[in-house]
Design a protein around this motif. Structure first.
Motif, PDB file in Angstrom:
ATOM      1  N   ASN A 152      -3.600  17.847 -22.422  1.00 24.49           N
ATOM      2  CA  ASN A 152      -3.496  16.708 -23.323  1.00 24.49           C
ATOM      3  C   ASN A 152      -3.921  17.078 -24.742  1.00 24.49           C
ATOM      4  OD1 ASN A 152      -4.832  15.110 -20.541  1.00 24.49           O
ATOM      5  ND2 ASN A 152      -2.761  14.731 -21.237  1.00 24.49           N
ATOM      6  N   CYS A 198      -4.678  13.996 -16.744  1.00 16.76           N
ATOM      7  CA  CYS A 198      -5.251  13.389 -17.946  1.00 16.76           C
ATOM      8  C   CYS A 198      -6.696  13.854 -18.131  1.00 16.76           C
ATOM      9  CB  CYS A 198      -5.181  11.869 -17.861  1.00 16.76           C
ATOM     10  SG  CYS A 198      -3.551  11.230 -18.233  1.00 16.76           S
ATOM     11  N   SER A 212      -0.530  12.894 -25.582  1.00 13.75           N
ATOM     12  CA  SER A 212      -1.376  12.260 -24.577  1.00 13.75           C
ATOM     13  C   SER A 212      -0.628  12.148 -23.256  1.00 13.75           C
ATOM     14  CB  SER A 212      -1.805  10.870 -25.053  1.00 13.75           C
ATOM     15  OG  SER A 212      -0.740   9.953 -24.930  1.00 13.75           O
TER      16      SER A 212
END
Length: 365
Positions: free
Chosen positions: A94, A355, A47
């Motif tokens: 991610n 992200c 992540s």
């Protein structure tokens, strides 16, 4: 009278573990699982929070293992990052779940080929469903898409075969997958490209057993080609940006997701040889810091929190050490707030691109 707790060290007792001069002195690590050497190839995936580890290792002079290099040295660092170069060890974006990691490794070795290979965005360009943010605007043609992916798969194989240390940050339990073959996407279809269909796609919330099995299978696969690789696991302290469970608040969904991940990692630490857990999650989320390590949106992690976690990482896993946050505060008290705000603005801009999960909220505005 004697009892089993009588001679235990301070870190075993709640009242003593946080009895320190400054919150940055709290240390839940106790001891590191191994010692990093500067020549070790250290790869990261997972992540968004895994990016902090990579950045700090590079600054400290360690060998952060990047297998997918920026194509030309004159490309500015910010532009390279927006295309996924140097963010993680390869341009996989991610990998929020263990299933994504496992399927990526299988795809790189030709053991799994998803039926839903690419999506198209509103402009007709091709989006990679498994790394939707690495090519801003999308790929122009199928030839470009497949050529880039072959380079990517070669980079992934190098990570599997050559890494001395593999760091994975477990981020989410919720995901979306294809009904036909179980391929897990980085985001729900329709968020960054593609068309969502209840006939073709389904929501999944991975259990402890599924996460343990997936990661264990990945490690077994990796060690069949790279027997001595060390595994370091972390859990992301970043809350879910949204939950797909309409009957559940994102607050309770976050609590469930992180609890499942933490239990899964604990089981993996017990079951896998030379696999270790670094408690960055506890450092950031611990109530001892009274929320000081989160920004005003209660989601983004403040640099103070990152610095605390990484100073502990350097203390226990390397032969170097970093000055504690407390000492820096005392030396730079008058400048710290403005510097921190500037840093947060820069990081916020970067993470908005890097992200993938951030695209969920943008897609519903």
């Amino acid at each position: 009278m004697s009892n089993p707790y009588k001679n235990l060290p301070d870190h075993c007792f709640w009242s003593r573990a946080h009895r320190v001069e400054h919150i940055s002195d709290v240390d839940p690590v106790v001891k590191g699982g191994f010692l990093l050497k500067e020549n070790m190839k250290i790869a990261t995936a997972g992540s968004c929070f895994a990016q902090h580890i990579a950045r700090h290792l590079q600054k400290a002079g360690y060998n952060y293992f990047v297998t997918e290099e920026v194509p030309h040295p004159i490309i500015p660092e910010a532009v390279a990052a927006s295309f996924g170069y140097g963010v993680f060890s390869a341009r996989y974006g991610n990998l929020y779940t263990a299933r994504q990691l496992l399927q990526l490794a299988k795809r790189a070795y030709g053991e799994f080929t998803p039926e839903e290979d690419f999506w198209r965005n509103a402009d007709g360009y091709l989006i990679d469903p498994f790394r939707p943010s690495v090519q801003p605007g999308g790929f122009v043609s199928e030839d470009e898409f497949y050529a880039d992916r072959e380079v990517h798969f070669a980079a992934v194989r190098r990570i599997v075969e050559e890494s001395d240390v593999f760091v994975f940050t477990f981020g989410l339990t919720e995901a979306w997958r294809a009904k036909s073959d179980g391929a897990v996407f980085a985001l729900a279809p329709g968020v960054a490209g593609g068309l969502y269909s209840t006939d073709q796609h389904e929501f999944v919330n991975f259990s402890v057993d599924e996460i343990v099995a997936d990661f264990e299978e990945f490690v077994t696969m990796m060690r069949s080609k790279n027997p001595n690789v060390k595994i370091l696991m972390t859990v992301s302290p970043v809350p879910l940006i949204a939950t797909a469970r309409e009957d559940e608040s994102v607050l309770s969904a976050t609590s469930y997701s992180k609890s499942v991940l933490r239990v899964a990692v604990e089981q993996l630490r017990e079951r896998l040889n030379d696999a270790h857990y670094f408690p960055s999650y506890e450092v950031i989320t611990g109530n001892y810091n009274r929320g000081a390590y989160y920004s005003e949106n209660l989601r983004d992690v403040e640099e103070d929190g990152v610095s605390h976690a990484m100073s502990l990482f350097m203390k226990h896993y390397t032969e170097q050490s970093q000055p504690s946050l407390a000492s820096r505060v005392k030396k730079k008290l008058t400048k710290r707030k403005s510097a921190s705000n500037k840093f947060q603005e820069e990081v916020g801009e970067a993470l908005a691109v890097i992200c993938d999960e951030e695209l969920i909220e943008k897609s519903v505005k």
